[in-house]
Motif scaffolding. Structure first.
Motif, PDB file in Angstrom:
ATOM      1  N   THR A   1      37.611  53.451  48.047  1.00 43.21           N
ATOM      2  CA  THR A   1      36.935  52.690  49.106  1.00 43.21           C
ATOM      3  C   THR A   1      37.446  53.125  50.474  1.00 43.21           C
ATOM      4  OG1 THR A   1      36.620  50.820  47.632  1.00 43.21           O
ATOM      5  CG2 THR A   1      36.436  50.363  49.977  1.00 43.21           C
TER       6      THR A   1
ATOM      7  N   THR B   1      31.471  43.132  49.959  1.00 46.42           N
ATOM      8  CA  THR B   1      32.412  42.865  48.877  1.00 46.42           C
ATOM      9  C   THR B   1      32.292  44.029  47.888  1.00 46.42           C
ATOM     10  OG1 THR B   1      32.857  41.477  46.947  1.00 46.42           O
ATOM     11  CG2 THR B   1      30.719  41.179  47.985  1.00 46.42           C
ATOM     12  N   VAL B   2      33.426  44.435  47.345  1.00 45.84           N
ATOM     13  CA  VAL B   2      33.453  45.620  46.492  1.00 45.84           C
ATOM     14  C   VAL B   2      34.588  45.567  45.476  1.00 45.84           C
ATOM     15  CG1 VAL B   2      34.964  46.890  48.094  1.00 45.84           C
ATOM     16  CG2 VAL B   2      33.575  48.165  46.491  1.00 45.84           C
TER      17      VAL B   2
ATOM     18  N   GLU C   1      34.970  44.416  42.188  1.00 47.17           N
ATOM     19  CA  GLU C   1      34.923  43.595  40.975  1.00 47.17           C
ATOM     20  C   GLU C   1      33.771  42.616  41.151  1.00 47.17           C
ATOM     21  OE1 GLU C   1      38.348  40.949  40.988  1.00 47.17           O
ATOM     22  OE2 GLU C   1      38.674  41.605  43.022  1.00 47.17           O
ATOM     23  N   PRO C   2      33.368  42.017  40.035  1.00 49.01           N
ATOM     24  CA  PRO C   2      32.327  41.002  40.169  1.00 49.01           C
ATOM     25  C   PRO C   2      32.858  39.839  41.010  1.00 49.01           C
ATOM     26  CG  PRO C   2      32.639  41.649  37.856  1.00 49.01           C
ATOM     27  CD  PRO C   2      33.768  42.248  38.632  1.00 49.01           C
TER      28      PRO C   2
ATOM     29  N   ASP D   1      27.000  43.287  48.275  1.00 52.75           N
ATOM     30  CA  ASP D   1      27.915  43.379  47.128  1.00 52.75           C
ATOM     31  C   ASP D   1      27.669  44.768  46.555  1.00 52.75           C
ATOM     32  OD1 ASP D   1      29.152  43.305  44.654  1.00 52.75           O
ATOM     33  OD2 ASP D   1      28.392  41.329  44.111  1.00 52.75           O
TER      34      ASP D   1
ATOM     35  N   TRP E   1      28.289  47.911  44.223  1.00 45.53           N
ATOM     36  CA  TRP E   1      28.835  48.362  42.940  1.00 45.53           C
ATOM     37  C   TRP E   1      28.883  49.884  42.907  1.00 45.53           C
ATOM     38  CZ3 TRP E   1      25.892  50.942  38.923  1.00 45.53           C
ATOM     39  CH2 TRP E   1      26.682  51.262  37.803  1.00 45.53           C
ATOM     40  N   TRP E   2      30.050  50.403  42.625  1.00 51.35           N
ATOM     41  CA  TRP E   2      30.231  51.859  42.520  1.00 51.35           C
ATOM     42  C   TRP E   2      31.607  52.140  41.968  1.00 51.35           C
ATOM     43  CZ3 TRP E   2      33.227  54.711  46.488  1.00 51.35           C
ATOM     44  CH2 TRP E   2      33.831  53.863  47.437  1.00 51.35           C
ATOM     45  N   GLN E   3      32.037  53.403  42.006  1.00 49.07           N
ATOM     46  CA  GLN E   3      33.301  53.815  41.388  1.00 49.07           C
ATOM     47  C   GLN E   3      33.911  55.006  42.118  1.00 49.07           C
ATOM     48  OE1 GLN E   3      31.521  55.223  37.660  1.00 49.07           O
ATOM     49  NE2 GLN E   3      32.678  53.588  36.688  1.00 49.07           N
ATOM     50  N   THR E   4      35.173  55.239  41.805  1.00 48.39           N
ATOM     51  CA  THR E   4      35.850  56.449  42.273  1.00 48.39           C
ATOM     52  C   THR E   4      34.989  57.679  41.992  1.00 48.39           C
ATOM     53  OG1 THR E   4      37.945  55.401  41.737  1.00 48.39           O
ATOM     54  CG2 THR E   4      37.982  57.795  41.993  1.00 48.39           C
ATOM     55  N   GLU E   5      34.430  57.714  40.805  1.00 45.43           N
ATOM     56  CA  GLU E   5      33.672  58.881  40.362  1.00 45.43           C
ATOM     57  C   GLU E   5      32.377  59.062  41.145  1.00 45.43           C
ATOM     58  OE1 GLU E   5      34.958  56.503  38.559  1.00 45.43           O
ATOM     59  OE2 GLU E   5      35.789  57.205  36.659  1.00 45.43           O
TER      60      GLU E   5
ATOM     61  N   ASP F   1      30.441  50.677  32.581  1.00 47.41           N
ATOM     62  CA  ASP F   1      30.283  49.254  32.894  1.00 47.41           C
ATOM     63  C   ASP F   1      29.123  48.649  32.108  1.00 47.41           C
ATOM     64  OD1 ASP F   1      32.278  48.671  34.786  1.00 47.41           O
ATOM     65  OD2 ASP F   1      31.113  49.553  36.410  1.00 47.41           O
TER      66      ASP F   1
ATOM     67  N   ILE G   1      26.622  43.124  37.464  1.00 50.37           N
ATOM     68  CA  ILE G   1      27.598  43.967  36.775  1.00 50.37           C
ATOM     69  C   ILE G   1      28.552  43.055  36.004  1.00 50.37           C
ATOM     70  CG2 ILE G   1      29.370  45.745  37.076  1.00 50.37           C
ATOM     71  CD1 ILE G   1      26.460  46.584  37.934  1.00 50.37           C
TER      72      ILE G   1
ATOM     73  N   ASN H   1      40.311  45.844  35.144  1.00 48.72           N
ATOM     74  CA  ASN H   1      40.130  45.842  36.588  1.00 48.72           C
ATOM     75  C   ASN H   1      41.015  44.715  37.145  1.00 48.72           C
ATOM     76  OD1 ASN H   1      39.171  45.732  39.204  1.00 48.72           O
ATOM     77  ND2 ASN H   1      37.058  46.148  38.587  1.00 48.72           N
TER      78      ASN H   1
ATOM     79  N   ARG I   1      41.828  49.739  39.093  1.00 49.61           N
ATOM     80  CA  ARG I   1      41.635  50.106  37.694  1.00 49.61           C
ATOM     81  C   ARG I   1      42.932  50.504  37.026  1.00 49.61           C
ATOM     82  NH1 ARG I   1      36.696  54.172  38.048  1.00 49.61           N
ATOM     83  NH2 ARG I   1      37.403  54.859  36.014  1.00 49.61           N
TER      84      ARG I   1
HETATM   85  C1  WTA Z   1      34.140  47.655  39.131  1.00 48.13           C
HETATM   86  C2  WTA Z   1      35.957  50.862  43.272  1.00 48.13           C
HETATM   87  C3  WTA Z   1      31.291  44.356  39.972  1.00 48.13           C
HETATM   88  C4  WTA Z   1      33.349  48.329  38.037  1.00 48.13           C
HETATM   89  C5  WTA Z   1      34.829  51.074  44.279  1.00 48.13           C
HETATM   90  C6  WTA Z   1      33.597  49.793  38.289  1.00 48.13           C
HETATM   91  C7  WTA Z   1      32.484  46.269  40.426  1.00 48.13           C
HETATM   92  C8  WTA Z   1      35.017  49.799  38.766  1.00 48.13           C
HETATM   93  C9  WTA Z   1      31.944  46.313  41.734  1.00 48.13           C
HETATM   94  C10 WTA Z   1      35.300  50.976  39.664  1.00 48.13           C
HETATM   95  C11 WTA Z   1      31.037  45.263  42.116  1.00 48.13           C
HETATM   96  C12 WTA Z   1      33.258  48.019  41.460  1.00 48.13           C
HETATM   97  N1  WTA Z   1      30.747  44.311  41.194  1.00 48.13           N
HETATM   98  N2  WTA Z   1      32.153  45.298  39.559  1.00 48.13           N
HETATM   99  N3  WTA Z   1      30.505  45.194  43.331  1.00 48.13           N
HETATM  100  N4  WTA Z   1      32.440  47.413  42.340  1.00 48.13           N
HETATM  101  N5  WTA Z   1      33.302  47.340  40.303  1.00 48.13           N
HETATM  102  O1  WTA Z   1      36.906  53.338  40.638  1.00 48.13           O
HETATM  103  O2  WTA Z   1      33.878  47.937  36.788  1.00 48.13           O
HETATM  104  O3  WTA Z   1      38.405  51.610  41.701  1.00 48.13           O
HETATM  105  O4  WTA Z   1      33.451  50.598  37.144  1.00 48.13           O
HETATM  106  O5  WTA Z   1      36.054  51.959  42.455  1.00 48.13           O
HETATM  107  O6  WTA Z   1      35.147  48.571  39.509  1.00 48.13           O
HETATM  108  O7  WTA Z   1      36.588  50.890  40.242  1.00 48.13           O
HETATM  109  P1  WTA Z   1      37.070  52.003  41.250  1.00 48.13           P
END
Ligand code: WTA
Length: 679
Positions: A332, A405-406, A408-409, A431, A433-437, A532, A544, A553, A558
């Motif tokens: 992030t 917000t980012v 986790e749920p 809100d 939703w995304w990931q490192t990848e 997810d 999610i 999480n 993670r």
């Molecule tokens: C979770 C963080 C629900 C999800 C950006 C994902 C979320 C993991 C959300 C990635 C959200 C991230 N609502 N769950 N808005 N954003 N997640 O790689 O399980 O640290 O696979 O990236 O966080 O975590 P990472």
């Protein structure tokens, strides 16, 4: 799945509190100024226009040379974006803003001690520092394009400066979150093959100047044991000229970066025009095995995606003051403190400390003082702030137009507090939703276009086409509220290129499960599986549900259960270890650790403490378990598999279910009483 069961319970709770049709609409004032209010963007980014649609994001950047192929799939599923293009991230985040915004604040750094002044780094100042630092990295450290460097630094302005200096040279940075232990850093040094480590003597956290340099020696030793020599360590000082750590510097290896860089005063280093697919950075993240994965992001695709999403979803305008409270040591921070906002020439605030120290008003004092109007944080922080000072925001005169917000749920009631109290009912919330990848957002409402639904991430981003599959690869019909594994049908520029040094693991982890034809070079055969669970409501919004693999999480970070278990198993007395996620009011999920002892050892507090200490040393304090239970035996199947599902039910006080088929059913009740007490 253990996690799934817990999540289904909270889903039921959500249903009680919140009805699907209760939307909250962004204000007309927000919409009137929003960067994106054109609904046809979703048509422009439809699959019919794929992949060319992403030119719209790439065109937000300066290119030395335009690309000839938007998406090259010849090495599927390692996608190559904007092939033939030449670009530099440091030029895009720094140099190109000088003509119009030289005197504008690029970074505003807020140190934790309130009596220390904010540091304002203008684009001109950033340019000078990035150049001098690039000269130091090139001429003193001997780094060149393609080399990797590990950066283990806390939230100080030198961190983005070093990242941008690397980007200028084409050096691939691997930033390790400062809260990780020296050992965790050392493993990442070894995996990435870094010969240079950049660190810091000390930093503030909750009122203490924490020693950080002590992690260097452990990191270098662990890397050496894995065959990677670190020959130079550059140590920044929290107070330049004054060393705040007790750990001695090692002659001929450790150098004070603030001293060395002064030898390069006035140096200029031209940004290196790099092929669009040249790696920009590695970011290690936890997976289901003991070893973290180095997610490799490429410069052209990644930067295009974070620029586009920062503009449209974060709604950053030139005059905004944008504050993302994440740590740059996580994705992030990379995408939405450094690369996204700076590529747009925005003002990005960085904060050293924790938002609840010295009191729950700190964050709001910063917002008032700097006139922050875009605020970005994680549910864990929102829960903490709500608990520590539910009425604090009203005491301060700040106004957010937009909040994120980012990670986790978010529970609807926490979302509502965020909206009403932190946002004073005025801010649009996304809100994301995304990931490192994934480099950038996958699902989120477009704040000027969509109403908000607390607890739901929202529809897919433009150009992102999700599908929900069941375990057997059948598509769950869209909009049916039926849970399954969410996948993305198509590649997008922000997706990582591979796992550093482990293409097989990349393919196995993210594509194998739903790949339609492993020989295919057609992207349609390679849906991306993020790991997810999710469901989609009739309005197209995705909710999610959380991880479906062995990743916990914790407070939005993670952690792999295997990493935790391996750390526990290094303790002499421990025979077996099993970790399960347990719901926590503040941190979302936290790990509960169950261990059994080798014959001849007795349970004691000392042994539990050893397990906790070992986890802190091997991973870091963020991974500390909530409880360590020393059990007489693990509940096991007849084939000897530890039943984590049973342990999870015990930790979360849920229905344990039928255990009669276990090899040792009697142990379940013993463990339950140990954890929950009699009754
Ligand atoms: C979770 C963080 C629900 C999800 C950006 C994902 C979320 C993991 C959300 C990635 C959200 C991230 N609502 N769950 N808005 N954003 N997640 O790689 O399980 O640290 O696979 O990236 O966080 O975590 P990472």
């Amino acid at each position: 799945m253990d996690d799934q069961e817990i999540l289904e319970t909270s889903e039921a709770e959500i249903a009680v509190h919140w009805k699907e049709e209760d939307y909250i609409h962004p204000s007309n004032t927000f919409i009137a100024q929003a960067n994106m209010t054109d609904p046809t963007i979703y048509d422009r980014f439809s699959l019919d226009n794929f992949p060319e649609c992403f030119k719209e994001y790439a065109d937000l950047l300066d290119w030395y040379q335009y690309w000839h192929t938007t998406l090259d799939t010849s090495d599927a599923p390692c996608w190559k974006w904007f092939v033939g293009g030449k670009i530099n991230a440091s030029h895009n985040c720094v140099d190109r803003h000088l003509t119009q915004h030289k005197n504008k604040a690029a970074l505003i750094y807020v140190p934790e001690p309130e009596n220390e002044a904010h540091a304002v780094v203008t684009y001109q100042e950033l340019y000078i520092r990035v150049n001098e630092t690039a000269a130091m990295l090139r001429d003193f450290a001997g780094l060149k394009a393609g080399d990797r460097v590990t950066i283990h630094m806390p939230m100080v302005p030198e961190l983005p400066v070093v990242m941008l200096a690397c980007a200028r040279l084409g050096v691939i940075h691997s930033v390790v979150f400062a809260g990780f232990s020296g050992q965790a850093c050392g493993e990442r040094i070894a995996d990435s093959g870094s010969r240079v480590l950049i660190s810091m003597d000390a930093y503030y956290r909750s009122g203490n100047l924490l020693e950080h340099k002590d992690k260097v020696d452990a990191a270098v030793a662990v890397a050496a044991a894995e065959g990677q020599t670190v020959d130079k360590v550059l140590v920044y000082r929290r107070y330049p000229g004054q060393y705040s750590a007790k750990t001695p510097m090692v002659e001929g290896r450790d150098y004070f970066a603030d001293e060395i860089v002064s030898d390069y005063a006035g140096s200029r280093v031209d940004p290196v025009p790099l092929p669009a697919e040249h790696p920009l950075f590695l970011m290690y993240t936890s997976g289901t095995t003991g070893r973290p994965k180095g997610c490799q992001h490429g410069v052209g695709g990644y930067l295009s995606y974070v620029a586009g999403t920062s503009k449209f979803v974060q709604d950053i305008h030139p005059e905004d003051v944008y504050w993302c409270m994440a740590d740059i040591g996580w994705i992030t921070g990379h995408s939405y403190i450094v690369y996204g906002p700076l590529s747009l020439g925005a003002t990005s605030v960085m904060f050293e400390g924790v938002p609840t120290y010295p009191d729950a008003g700190r964050a709001w004092r910063i917002a008032e003082r700097l006139d922050v109007n875009i605020f970005h944080t994680a549910p864990t922080t929102i829960r903490m702030l709500r608990k520590a000072g539910p009425d604090e925001p009203a005491k301060y005169n700040y106004h957010f137009k937009h909040m994120t917000t980012v990670g986790e749920p978010i529970e609807p009631e926490v979302w509502l507090w965020y909206h009403k109290v932190v946002g004073k009912g005025e801010a649009a919330i996304v809100d994301t939703w995304w990931q490192t990848e994934t480099g950038g957002f996958l699902c989120s409402t477009m704040p000027g276009l969509h109403p908000m639904k607390p607890g739901s991430a929202g529809p897919a981003m433009p150009g992102i086409h999700p599908v929900i599959y069941d375990e057997d690869g059948n598509e769950v019909p869209p909009g049916t509220q039926k849970a399954g594994n969410i996948c993305i049908r198509n590649p997008w520029p922000g997706i990582f290129q591979t796992i550093w040094g482990d293409r097989d693991r990349f393919v196995r982890t993210y594509f194998e499960k739903y790949c339609k034809n492993p020989e295919s070079k057609d992207w349609r055969d390679w849906p991306y599986f993020p790991g997810d669970g999710a469901l989609q409501a009739a309005d197209g919004y995705f909710r999610i549900l959380g991880r479906v693999d062995d990743v916990i999480n914790v407070a939005g970070h993670r952690l792999g259960t295997k990493e935790l278990e391996s750390a526990a198993l290094t303790v002499e007395e421990i025979a077996e270890a099993a970790v399960v996620p347990v719901a926590d009011d503040l941190r979302g999920r936290v790990p509960d650790m169950y261990v059994s002892l080798k014959p001849g050892f007795d349970a004691s507090e000392e042994v539990s403490n050893k397990v906790t200490r070992s986890i802190e040393t091997i991973i870091g304090k963020i991974a500390r378990p909530k409880h360590v239970y020393i059990v007489p035996d693990m509940p096991k199947t007849r084939s000897g598999k530890i039943m984590r599902r049973v342990l999870s039910a015990i930790s979360n006080t849920m229905e344990i279910g039928d255990v009669t088929t276990l090899a040792n059913p009697e142990v379940v009740e013993e463990v339950r009483v140990m954890v929950q007490g009699e009754g």
